[in-house]
Design an enzyme around this catalytic site. Structure first.
Site: not given
Ligand code: ADP
Length: 289
Positions: A49, A93, A116
């Site tokens: 990322k 994460q 997300d």
């Protein structure tokens, strides 16, 4: 012999477009990624990322927190990032250590920075109305189907797996795109009877070899989301028996090089979209998947 859906090249082209668009904005789009503990897979994802942000010309911040971090400390960092105007997207994460409530953490991210799209408000928008961003794996798969002009409208779409991150939102996206959606999961009685109906078969179960050619309709598009690591060789395989299924399908994704790179590209696209919203250069209703 199926056409191999080349997620890697497509993702590279999308990243180039994103970089060009980002370069025209008044400031850099920004992503903050938080990782807790030292799971090697999570570390690899967060490293990627960071790399992708650099490739797109984005500002990125990274927090590597020890597995012993408290929920309160983590909430404190999220609160600061929510208030930081240089940060357009905040992601944590997953998975988190068992001592921390994933739900509490995901719900602490400001919905307008929920890159997300895991926050309940984002999920609600996917169900009811206009969602500016969708979870990265489903939107990456949709972008790949679109790029290869594989229609969703009116098609029978079978989703194997119903996780919150992949299966559930993928089914919602296909429904929004006028697919007829069947969800399969561990309790599905006759999986093959379901998958054989699929014009579009999407598999995210984490079981190598789950999908054999007898389970696939001739001419289907087969999308393999899984990344199973062979403990002996370290190589990655999907859930689909690629070599045999590719003889029967009309489109198929490789593993690796299919869904994975598209997922990464969509995260960058989501950061760009949120940045444009924050800069007043787009309205939430302008962008819909
Ligand atoms: P991911 O994050 O990749 O979506 P998860 O491990 O969270 O994966 O979820 C796996 C999903 O796959 C679950 O919804 C589960 O019900 C489904 N699943 C697992 N094994 C089978 C199987 N043999 N047949 C059908 N569905 C399965």
């Amino acid at each position: 012999m199926a056409v191999i859906l080349d997620g890697k090249s497509l993702a590279a082209a999308i990243r180039n477009e994103i970089r060009e668009e980002a370069a025209c904005l008044p400031r850099k789009p920004g992503l903050a990624a938080i990782m807790v503990g030292d799971d090697p897979a999570s570390r690899l994802y967060v490293n990627n990322k960071e790399k992708d942000c650099a490739a797109c010309g984005f500002y990125s911040r990274r927090f590597d927190l020890p597995g012993s971090v408290s929920e309160e400390e983590l909430l404190g960092i999220i609160g600061k990032l929510n208030a930081n105007a240089a940060v357009d997207g905040v992601l944590v994460q997953l998975p988190l250590p068992a001592s921390i409530s994933e739900r509490r953490i995901v719900e602490a991210i400001a919905p307008e920075k929920d890159v997300d799209a895991f926050h309940p408000l984002s999920v609600g928008r996917m169900v009811y109305g206009k969602a500016p961003v969708w979870p990265c794996t489903p939107s990456g798969i949709a972008a790949m189907l679109d790029a290869y002009q594989i229609p969703i409208d009116g098609k029978i779409c079978v989703m194997v797996g119903r996780s919150d991150i992949v299966g559930k939102p993928m089914g919602l996206l296909l429904l929004r795109r006028n697919g007829t959606v069947i969800y399969c999961h561990r309790h599905t009685r006759d999986l093959a009877a379901m998958t054989r109906q699929a014009d579009i078969l999407i598999v995210a179960a984490g079981h190598p070899g789950l999908i054999t050619p007898d389970m696939v309709k001739t001419g289907a598009a087969v999308i393999d989301v899984a990344m199973n690591r062979d403990p002996a060789t370290g190589a990655f395989t999907g859930d689909v028996c690629f070599d045999s299924v590719k003889e029967k399908a009309s489109y198929i994704t490789p593993v690796p090089g299919g869904v994975g790179p598209m997922t990464r590209a969509m995260l960058m696209r989501n950061v760009l979209t949120l940045a444009k919203l924050h800069m007043g250069l787009a309205e939430p209703g302008d962008i819909e998947y």
